[in-house]
Design a protein around this motif. Structure first.
Motif, PDB file in Angstrom:
ATOM      1  N   ALA A 254       0.838  -1.202   0.000  1.00  0.00           N
ATOM      2  CA  ALA A 254       0.000   0.000   0.000  1.00  0.00           C
ATOM      3  C   ALA A 254       0.869   1.247   0.000  1.00  0.00           C
ATOM      4  O   ALA A 254       0.584   2.225  -0.722  1.00  0.00           O
ATOM      5  CB  ALA A 254      -0.929  -0.017   1.220  1.00  0.00           C
ATOM      6  N   ALA A 255       1.952   1.241   0.763  1.00  0.00           N
ATOM      7  CA  ALA A 255       2.864   2.399   0.819  1.00  0.00           C
ATOM      8  C   ALA A 255       3.502   2.625  -0.543  1.00  0.00           C
ATOM      9  O   ALA A 255       3.678   3.776  -0.977  1.00  0.00           O
ATOM     10  CB  ALA A 255       3.936   2.164   1.884  1.00  0.00           C
ATOM     11  N   ALA A 256       3.849   1.526  -1.222  1.00  0.00           N
ATOM     12  CA  ALA A 256       4.433   1.657  -2.562  1.00  0.00           C
ATOM     13  C   ALA A 256       3.422   2.292  -3.511  1.00  0.00           C
ATOM     14  O   ALA A 256       3.739   3.259  -4.226  1.00  0.00           O
ATOM     15  CB  ALA A 256       4.865   0.278  -3.077  1.00  0.00           C
ATOM     16  N   ALA A 257       2.198   1.768  -3.482  1.00  0.00           N
ATOM     17  CA  ALA A 257       1.158   2.269  -4.388  1.00  0.00           C
ATOM     18  C   ALA A 257       0.874   3.748  -4.132  1.00  0.00           C
ATOM     19  O   ALA A 257       0.745   4.546  -5.067  1.00  0.00           O
ATOM     20  CB  ALA A 257      -0.115   1.447  -4.217  1.00  0.00           C
ATOM     21  N   ALA A 258       0.819   4.127  -2.855  1.00  0.00           N
ATOM     22  CA  ALA A 258       0.490   5.503  -2.477  1.00  0.00           C
ATOM     23  C   ALA A 258       1.551   6.499  -2.938  1.00  0.00           C
ATOM     24  O   ALA A 258       1.272   7.680  -3.086  1.00  0.00           O
ATOM     25  CB  ALA A 258       0.300   5.597  -0.972  1.00  0.00           C
ATOM     26  N   THR A 259       2.780   6.018  -3.138  1.00  0.00           N
ATOM     27  CA  THR A 259       3.852   6.930  -3.561  1.00  0.00           C
ATOM     28  C   THR A 259       4.156   6.775  -5.050  1.00  0.00           C
ATOM     29  O   THR A 259       5.202   7.196  -5.522  1.00  0.00           O
ATOM     30  CB  THR A 259       5.136   6.679  -2.734  1.00  0.00           C
TER      31      THR A 259
END
Ligand SMILES: Nc1ncnc2c1ncn2[C@@H]1O[C@H](COP(=O)(O)OP(=O)(O)OP(=O)(O)O)[C@@H](O)[C@H]1O
Ligand SMILES: [Mg+2]
Length: 330
Positions: free
Chosen positions: A297-302
């Motif tokens: 999720a952190a990867a997708a959000a950035t």
């Protein structure tokens, strides 16, 4: 000693620990001149349990098992096989043990069949019982089709397999193998490893020494890590790995704004370390399976797209490094 004990079932689910141990040894010591080769080693092996002694060259593995088998006089300590005391002079308890030494002991001019017949008679076996048992042990080590060939023409691995068959001939309660796969071809190595697995399932106790971490991980219900004549840790693979501190490495193959992703991941609870490298990120977490959704999720959000995920759990090599500060291999 950083030994850990547990009542938990072995990782493989094989039976062990029911009734009397097949092997009990304690306080084993041996000094050669000024060198303390073995310095107070002790452990138990249950019926059907495969126990590994894992340690680097010179750790004291061969010296330990030579004392256990009664080949080498000990300076101190005790050995019991199936509850019977074993000393250099005892014959009864020794007959409960099958030994596959580090150095080969077979007759090159004889065929496998003749070697087995010779050693069987040496053990006082004969007739149909010996014939039947020879057939069984040849099958275990997968040498049935080569039984009538002179062993001088065998590969190193085939000779080693014959040595295992000889060690099994008299139906031992405990089979002791000293680094049986060193210097053997891959095919024989596989045959040896699967023989040991089969034997473990059939209920005999197995003591297996090796400096190959993968073999200890694959074969052994419990492992004693040996260094400088001592068992510095003992347990199942999961128990030993816990000594390192429970950490997994998650390697993400990713493209996009890696720095931003790394920063976002560092802010997540439980994330211990994030390093960015060419083509992705490496993340250290206590448990990959629980951390993974938040990392993705952190990867997708950035705006980072993740193309691959690899999880590397710590292994016995990491445990050895953690405990001794040095590598298992030379
Ligand atoms: N007969 C002997 N005389 C003198 N020293 C010995 C003898 N046997 C072993 N040693 C020494 O005792 C130590 C332990 O040796 P041992 O053979 O038990 O190690 P090992 O763990 O089996 O190693 P490897 O993986 O190389 O087989 C080593 O330092 C070795 O040099
Ligand atoms: Mg050795």
């Amino acid at each position: 000693m950083a030994a850990i004990t547990s009542d938990a079932a072995p990782a493989t689910g094989r039976p062990h620990g029911d009734g009397a141990p097949v092997l009990h040894c304690e306080g084993l010591k041996k000094r050669f001149g000024s060198r303390q080769a073995v310095d107070g080693v002790g452990f138990d092996i249950g019926p059907g349990e495969t126990y590994g002694l894992l340690g680097p060259n010179g750790a004291g593995k061969t010296t330990t098992i030579s004392m256990i088998c009664g080949i080498l006089a000990r300076d101190a300590g005790e050995v019991f096989v199936d509850g019977e005391r074993l000393d250099v002079g005892t014959t009864r308890a020794k007959r409960l043990v099958g030994i596959v030494p580090q150095d080969l002991a077979i007759y090159p001019d004889l065929t496998a069949l003749e070697n087995l017949d010779y050693f069987g008679r040496f053990y006082g076996m004969g007739g149909a019982a010996l014939k039947g048992r020879i057939r069984e042990v040849l099958d275990v080590v997968q040498l049935t089709d080569r039984q009538r060939d002179r062993t001088a023409g065998y590969s190193g691995g085939m000779k080693r397999r014959l040595n295992i068959a000889i060690g099994l001939l008299h139906n031992p309660r405990l089979l002791v193998l000293d680094e049986p796969t060193v210097g053997v071809d891959p095919q024989s190595r596989n045959a040896i490893l699967s023989s040991v697995e089969t034997l473990g399932q059939e209920g005999i106790g197995i003591l297996y020494t090796t400096h190959y971490m993968e073999e200890a991980e694959r074969l052994c219900d419990r492992v004693g890590i040996v260094d400088q004549g001592r068992i510095i840790a003992e347990g199942t693979r999961p128990e030993l790995v816990q000594l390192v501190g429970q950490t997994d490495k998650v390697s993400l193959g990713a493209t996009g704004s890696l720095q931003a992703a790394a920063e976002a991941m560092r802010a997540l609870e439980g994330v211990q370390e994030v390093t960015s490298r060419e083509g992705g990120l490496d993340v250290i977490v206590p448990d990959a399976s629980t951390a993974l959704p938040a990392l993705l999720a952190a990867a997708a959000a950035t705006g980072t797209s993740v193309r691959s995920v690899e999880v590397v759990e710590p292994d016995l090599e990491a445990v050895f490094l953690h405990l001794t500060g040095k590598a298992l291999r030379d």
